[in-house]
Design an enzyme around this catalytic site. Structure first.
Site, PDB file in Angstrom:
ATOM      1  N   HIS A  67      42.719  45.924  43.813  1.00 48.38           N
ATOM      2  CA  HIS A  67      43.859  45.432  43.033  1.00 48.38           C
ATOM      3  C   HIS A  67      44.205  46.362  41.876  1.00 48.38           C
ATOM      4  O   HIS A  67      45.320  46.307  41.349  1.00 48.38           O
ATOM      5  CB  HIS A  67      43.612  43.998  42.540  1.00 48.38           C
ATOM      6  CG  HIS A  67      42.745  43.870  41.342  1.00 48.38           C
ATOM      7  ND1 HIS A  67      41.409  43.550  41.404  1.00 48.38           N
ATOM      8  CD2 HIS A  67      43.027  44.000  40.021  1.00 48.38           C
ATOM      9  CE1 HIS A  67      40.906  43.489  40.187  1.00 48.38           C
ATOM     10  NE2 HIS A  67      41.869  43.757  39.329  1.00 48.38           N
TER      11      HIS A  67
ATOM     12  N   ASP B 247      38.713  42.778  48.124  1.00 47.68           N
ATOM     13  CA  ASP B 247      39.184  43.533  46.958  1.00 47.68           C
ATOM     14  C   ASP B 247      38.234  44.698  46.666  1.00 47.68           C
ATOM     15  O   ASP B 247      37.424  44.645  45.742  1.00 47.68           O
ATOM     16  CB  ASP B 247      39.280  42.589  45.749  1.00 47.68           C
ATOM     17  CG  ASP B 247      40.005  43.214  44.574  1.00 47.68           C
ATOM     18  OD1 ASP B 247      40.592  44.303  44.745  1.00 47.68           O
ATOM     19  OD2 ASP B 247      39.970  42.612  43.479  1.00 47.68           O
TER      20      ASP B 247
ATOM     21  N   SER C  80      38.289  44.917  35.279  1.00 49.48           N
ATOM     22  CA  SER C  80      38.498  44.998  36.725  1.00 49.48           C
ATOM     23  C   SER C  80      37.947  46.295  37.304  1.00 49.48           C
ATOM     24  O   SER C  80      38.091  47.373  36.722  1.00 49.48           O
ATOM     25  CB  SER C  80      39.988  44.917  37.048  1.00 49.48           C
ATOM     26  OG  SER C  80      40.482  43.623  36.806  1.00 49.48           O
TER      27      SER C  80
END
Length: 375
Positions: free
Chosen positions: A146, A213, A321
């Site tokens: 992502h 992901d 992230s």
């Protein structure tokens, strides 16, 4: 050159009827003709060999290479091939400061030498550090898919991967090296160009749940290791491959996450921290996690995820992230997960963060790491 149809058939037949290689080799270590470590497995279990067999055109060298990969036969006469496998480097996952039980503290310099920072170039050519990543070998880095899709939506493109970054303020201006008290060598951040990045082909977002992901990033040059730069171990060894990562509800399982994410809870907290932070997180019940992030239909939280945290103000947040979720086994750090998603407001009591479960993707990672480089 040969046509795919005839050569693939010939090779498959050759592999299947090769019964003179010896029995009892299945799942044992082996070495490919190129000197790469591997495991002796069935043809159908080796993505690398299957990719070769699917090639549109074969050269004679392809035939010779596949013949050289044979490592034995099964009792039924089926062929076994030496499938290249990722092997951790001897000194991966060093525990420089021991395993500390903490929450939300600054890291020590060099504490997690595999931490990397993804740098993206905006339309105005300005460079932004936007996601964390983990160095797993001299050429490969792992992060979240992502991070790339979000960057693409803003018109950004990957610029480089930075290692030996610790505190942005230590490198103000153009200084790439800084002598730090107590160390014989300076800490020198360094940027590496990206040769290719491979996003998982089935990555998608379903009602806020990120599925598959993960992205594999190959660097254009080998990373130089030192006290501040070293790889983390992947769960490939016999003593770690069977650990119940992502499936156990045991609250005693303890992870550590690290990143430059926001240290403030709340939806509005979207910035990054100058200082690399770390936080201790415990495993969170998977069934409760599924209900919290329930999707109306399709794939939701499952085997490809690890849920951890759920204590107020102890969470990964915006900017973390792609960074690592780590577990220490026998004093060595292993990459258990990749920071993926969570509740819009970080650090909410009773709501965990969700991480990509690395052990679930080892087959895909090995296949992509060796794609096209051994033939």
């Amino acid at each position: 050159m040969y046509s795919r149809r005839y050569v693939a058939c010939g090779l498959l037949c050759l592999l299947v009827i090769a019964i003179d290689q010896g029995h009892g080799q299945e799942h044992k270590p082996c070495t490919t003709p190129n000197g790469t470590a591997g495991r002796c497995v069935r043809v159908r279990e080796c993505g690398y060999v299957l990719d070769l067999l699917r090639k549109d055109l074969f050269a004679h060298s392809d035939t010779v290479h596949l013949e050289g990969l044979q490592c034995g036969t099964r009792p039924d006469g089926g062929a076994l091939v030496c499938c290249p496998a990722f092997v951790n480097e001897p000194n991966c996952g060093p525990s420089v400061f021991g395993v500390r039980i903490i929450g939300g503290n600054d890291t020590e310099l060099g504490e997690f030498p595999w931490m990397a920072l993804l740098r993206f170039q905006a339309r105005n050519r300005k460079i932004h550090g936007n996601c964390g990543a983990s160095l797993v070998s001299k050429r490969f880095v792992l992060s979240a898919a992502h991070c790339f899709t979000a960057a693409k939506s803003k018109g950004w493109k990957i610029h480089s991967v930075r290692v030996a970054e610790w505190n942005f303020m230590n490198h103000r201006g153009s200084k790439d090296c800084k002598q730090v008290k107590g160390y014989d060598v300076p800490i020198c951040r360094k940027d590496y160009d990206v040769a290719r990045f491979v996003q998982h082909p089935e990555y998608r977002v379903n009602a806020g749940v990120h599925v598959n992901d993960i992205v594999l990033i190959e660097l254009a040059a080998d990373v130089e290791y030192n006290v501040f730069v070293a790889p983390i171990c992947l769960p490939v060894s016999n003593d770690t491959a069977q650990l119940p990562w992502g499936s156990s509800d045991d609250p005693e399982i303890e992870y550590t996450a690290a990143g430059w994410g926001s240290t403030e809870s709340g939806k509005e907290s979207t910035g990054m921290s100058y200082q690399l932070k770390q936080i201790n997180l415990r495993a969170f019940n998977k069934e409760r996690c599924k209900k919290l992030f329930q999707v109306p239909s399709g794939v939701g939280v499952g085997l490809g995820h690890i849920c951890a945290g759920g204590i107020r103000d102890e969470d990964t947040c915006h900017g973390d992230s792609g960074g690592p979720l780590m577990e220490a086994v026998g004093g060595v750090w292993y990459l258990a997960g990749i920071t993926s998603f969570g509740w819009p407001r970080c650090g909410r009591d009773g709501v965990p963060g969700v991480y990509t479960n690395i052990s679930h993707y080892m087959g895909w990672l090995e296949r992509e790491m060796f794609r096209g480089i051994l033939a």
